[in-house]
Design an enzyme around this catalytic site. Structure first.
Site, short mmCIF file in Angstrom:
data_model
loop_
_atom_site.label_atom_id
_atom_site.label_comp_id
_atom_site.label_asym_id
_atom_site.label_seq_id
_atom_site.Cartn_x
_atom_site.Cartn_y
_atom_site.Cartn_z
N LEU A 294 45.92 47.79 42.13
CA LEU A 294 45.57 46.91 42.94
C LEU A 294 44.16 46.78 42.35
O LEU A 294 43.35 47.34 42.82
CB LEU A 294 45.53 47.17 44.34
N HIS A 295 43.72 45.40 42.14
CA HIS A 295 42.14 45.40 41.96
C HIS A 295 41.53 43.97 42.06
O HIS A 295 40.36 43.64 42.00
CB HIS A 295 41.96 45.79 40.37
#
Ligand code: UD1
Length: 365
Positions: A206-207
């Site tokens: 997740l970024h």
């Protein structure tokens, strides 16, 4: 022919591995400029070491900053580098701030620019990557497209004459590394504490700014991962770690086991060891499909439309708003039955087609 590759962020290093290997043994000179957008060893050095990429010839060391500051820092440092070398091509990769800055510097110096992974579109103008892609495609002289969908997007924008379909260089790298992992050429990956590699687990990343910048949204996404009935190995990008800390949020909760990003071979092995992938990364959506694991993408859209075929990839923009049973069923679904895929990448050839296209389209001097 002299080609300057401009790279700076992790996904570009994977693509560079394929291109640098294709230049080896040719009479061409391939110069690597690392902008320094990614500077953590986990995001940069391990890719050079692990994928056998020659060390950069030039390192600009720009580091982090707001989009404008980071893009501007690369742009102002690039002029002198390109002016000193006057390459036949400046090759820029993908959709990061380093991509746009490399392309802008080159066009302003009247140097030919080729864009690798041209023509991808999310049609989501909130994404910094979408600005970078569109602007880079329109600035570049040669558009090296990975898929027919990308070719079609470029045609709609009036760029068909500059476009060439070369295939996806990331497939070259992913499947080469997969074979090396199978051959036992790499140590097993260091998975987050609490993940048993012999038991079922999901692999997550997740970024994206849209998923990490808003504290309420990040908290809700982490809660959705926490509610899954199998352990979730969350390979935490520094951006995620930084944003979670700034928002006062714990990554470790429920099923979530946070750990560090993995080198490329470790990532490939970890995907193959998992029962599925949950991500907002572009590359991981494709890698999951090549490695035959179901992918659930925490975004409203994808640039890689072919991953949606047969249900390999399912988009779930707001897992926390779905009934929990549906979310769990989607994220833990089994892989589709493997069918012959007419869109399967032409493995092993894309990077050679890049070198061939650059050679054929080179301006006579
Ligand atoms: C960048 C790309 C994105 C790509 C991603 C892959 C842009 C606009 N975005 O996003 O398309 O999917 O790389 O990883 O170019 N940080 C570190 N160490 C590092 C790098 C970053 O701590 O080595 C932290 C910093 O807090 C930094 C933040 O991560 O501010 C964001 O880094 P940045 O390079 O701006 O964008 P990414 O989110 O990595």
């Amino acid at each position: 022919m002299r080609v300057v590759s401009v790279v700076g962020a992790r996904p570009q290093l994977v693509k560079l591995a394929a291109v640098a290997a294709a230049f080896e043994g040719t009479p061409h000179e391939h110069v690597i400029v690392h902008t320094g957008q990614h500077y953590d060893a986990d995001l940069s050095d391990v890719f050079f070491d692990g994928l056998g990429i020659p060390a950069p010839d030039v390192h600009l060391g720009v580091g982090s900053g707001s989009h404008g500051v980071q893009t501007g820092a690369v742009l102002s440092a690039m002029d002198a580098v390109l002016d000193a070398r006057r390459p036949d091509w400046v090759l820029v990769y993908g959709d990061t701030n380093s991509t746009l800055a490399g392309a802008l510097s080159a066009v302003k110096l009247h140097l030919p620019v080729a864009h690798l992974e041209a023509g991808l579109r999310s049609f989501n103008r909130r994404m910094p990557e979408e600005h970078n892609r569109v602007l880079t495609d329109h600035a570049a002289d040669l558009l090296l497209a990975p898929t027919q969908d990308a070719v079609d997007h470029l045609a709609v924008e009036g760029l068909a004459e500059r476009t060439e379909l070369v295939g996806d260089v990331m497939a070259d790298v992913c499947l080469r590394v997969r074979d090396a992992v199978h051959a036992g050429d790499h140590p097993p990956p260091v998975l987050p504490d609490g993940i048993d590699p012999s038991a079922p687990y999901l692999l997550a990343t997740l970024h994206r700014p849209d998923n990490t910048d808003d504290p309420a949204r990040l908290d809700a996404l982490l809660d959705a991962l926490a509610a899954l009935p199998v352990p979730v190995a969350l390979l935490a990008h520094p951006r995620l770690v930084a944003r979670a800390a700034a928002h006062g949020l714990d990554l470790a909760r429920g099923s979530v086991r946070p750990g560090r990003p993995l080198p490329y071979a470790g990532l490939v092995a970890a995907v193959e060891g998992s029962v599925g992938v949950v991500t907002d990364s572009g590359g991981l959506q494709k890698e999951a499909r090549w490695l035959r694991r179901p992918c659930t993408t925490l975004r409203p859209e994808t640039e890689w439309l072919e991953t949606l075929a047969h249900g390999w990839n399912v988009l779930v923009p707001d897992p926390h708003l779905d009934p929990v049973d549906r979310w769990v069923a989607t994220a833990t679904r089994t892989a589709p039955v493997v069918v012959d895929d007419p869109d399967a990448p032409d493995v092993g050839g894309a990077a050679h087609r890049v070198v061939d296209a650059l050679t054929r389209h080179r301006s006579p001097t």
